[in-house]
Design an enzyme around this catalytic site. Structure first.
Site: not given
Ligand SMILES: Oc1cc(-c2ccc(F)cc2)cc2nccnc12
Ligand SMILES: [Mg+2]
Length: 214
Positions: A144, A169-170, A199
């Protein structure tokens, strides 16, 4: 010796998904990550939002930052028009090795080019390396804190044209506050938030779609 989560996801794909059937690969990964072990795929709920944008844009040249196990690369590739290409970039060699096999199992390897290494190194080289003018659509799904610097780098390297679309995303979880502030505050972007969930969970997350105005 213990296997890694990406290795277990690949094993499940080889066990349960039909070779050459991209949708069955996507569904197999979603089932596994919802019921067996969570993994950071964009997932089915946010994936549907991504699908609708890919189908609307019909990109001839698309970039994905952050491949992980190849779930979204397979999902996107199955919707791409003929002769279009997805370039997907992964920093982690273990993830990249698994993603190559997932992409091959789904039978979309001739639509996907997977490149390994740091985005900051690759972005300045892409025009020359791939004979590109610009990307029609970019999916940001990597670390991020790289969303904003990589977006600025793509601008500087002339990889965005008037109308290029960024999909991130995110933007809520884990969150990309500096990126959000930039695309929502800049007169050079028209930005829109699609509310969803992290997700396979009920935690709020979302996708930000931003059109580059040049
Ligand atoms: O979709 C995602 C979710 C999370 C992520 C990890 C841990 C949590 F607790 C919550 C969310 C990390 C990510 N890193 C890179 C790309 N996409 C990601
Ligand atoms: Mg992601």
């Amino acid at each position: 010796y213990g296997s890694t989560r990406p290795e277990r996801i690949l094993a499940e794909v080889k066990r349960k998904a039909t070779r050459g059937d991209a949708r069955s690969v996507v569904d197999t990964i979603d089932q596994y990550c919802r019921h067996q072990e969570w993994a950071m795929n964009v997932g089915d709920e946010k994936g549907t939002i991504l699908d609708s944008i890919v189908c609307e844009v019909k990109p001839m040249a698309m970039l994905e930052l952050g491949t992980y196990c190849g779930y979204s690369a397979v999902r996107i590739a199955s919707l791409l028009p003929p002769n279009s290409r997805l370039i997907t970039m992964e920093f982690n060699p273990v993830f990249a090795a698994i993603a190559r096999q997932v992409i091959a199992w789904a039978g979309v390897e001739d639509k996907v080019v997977l490149i390994e290494g740091p985005s900051g190194d690759w972005i300045p080289k892409m025009k020359k390396e791939f004979g590109l003018t610009s990307f029609d659509l970019v999916f940001l799904d990597h670390w991020k804190d790289c969303y904003l610097p990589d977006t600025k780098l793509m601008e500087e390297c002339g990889l965005l044209r008037t109308g290029s679309i960024l999909v991130a995303d995110n933007v809520i979880c884990p969150g990309a506050p500096d990126y959000l502030e930039y695309v929502r505050g800049s007169p050079r972007y028209e930005s829109k938030y699609f509310r969803s969930h992290l997700e396979y969970t009920r935690v709020e997350d979302g996708i930000e779609k931003s059109v580059f105005l040049g």
